[in-house]
Each structure stands twice: as C-alpha cells, then as structure tokens.
Design an enzyme around this catalytic site. Structure first.
Site, PDB file in Angstrom:
ATOM      1  N   MET A   1      -1.509  -4.404   6.844  1.00 31.71           N
ATOM      2  CA  MET A   1      -1.267  -5.169   5.650  1.00 31.71           C
ATOM      3  C   MET A   1       0.126  -4.838   5.204  1.00 31.71           C
ATOM      4  SD  MET A   1      -3.246  -5.047   2.042  1.00 31.71           S
ATOM      5  CE  MET A   1      -4.756  -5.114   2.678  1.00 31.71           C
ATOM      6  N   PRO A   2       0.972  -5.912   5.251  1.00 36.37           N
ATOM      7  CA  PRO A   2       2.422  -5.807   4.510  1.00 36.37           C
ATOM      8  C   PRO A   2       2.183  -5.938   3.098  1.00 36.37           C
ATOM      9  CG  PRO A   2       2.316  -7.416   6.414  1.00 36.37           C
ATOM     10  CD  PRO A   2       0.939  -7.101   6.161  1.00 36.37           C
ATOM     11  N   ASN A   3       2.660  -4.668   2.614  1.00 35.21           N
ATOM     12  CA  ASN A   3       2.757  -4.789   1.213  1.00 35.21           C
ATOM     13  C   ASN A   3       4.075  -4.948   0.519  1.00 35.21           C
ATOM     14  OD1 ASN A   3       0.062  -4.050   0.156  1.00 35.21           O
ATOM     15  ND2 ASN A   3       0.280  -2.281   1.275  1.00 35.21           N
TER      16      ASN A   3
END
Length: 76
Positions: A1-3
């Site tokens: 999950m890219p934050n």
C-alpha cells in the site's frame, strides 16, 4: 500500500487537492502496480514561516510574494 505524504503551504482549495490526489493516484497505479484503492495520500499544511528555501523563510521570500498572496486569497 503506497502511503504518500504531501506538505503544502496553506491555501490550496479542495478542488486542487482532489485533482492532485487523482493524478498522483493514477501515477502510483501505473508506476508501482498498486491497486487504486490502496493508494493513500495525506495532505499536511505547513505554515510559510515554518519552511525555508535557500536559507530564507518562505514567508519572507520576496520572490514568492505573488505565490503566497494567491494562496492567501484561496484560504478559507
């Protein structure tokens, strides 16, 4: 999950942040193969007197006066 954390001077509108989020999400999906729904973008507003470029506070940088005045006009 890219934050993805984005720091901005105050004054950007909801529409500007929405458009930015859409474009960055699209780029993350294409470049990273992330699922669209997994891309999280967090916006943080940083006061112009809390940021310095080249040793000069953004709030005191005469070359940024036009940018800062536009942003101040969008605040609200």
């Amino acid at each position: 999950m890219p934050n993805i954390r984005v720091e901005l001077l105050p004054g950007r509108t909801v529409d500007q942040r929405r458009r930015f989020a859409e474009e960055v999400t699209r780029a993350a999906v294409e470049a990273l193969g992330a699922r669209r729904q997994d891309v999280r973008i967090m916006f943080e507003e940083v006061a112009a007197d809390h940021v310095a470029n080249g040793g000069v506070l953004a709030s005191e940088d005469e070359t940024r006066a036009g940018v800062l005045s536009k942003l101040a006009g969008n605040a609200g």
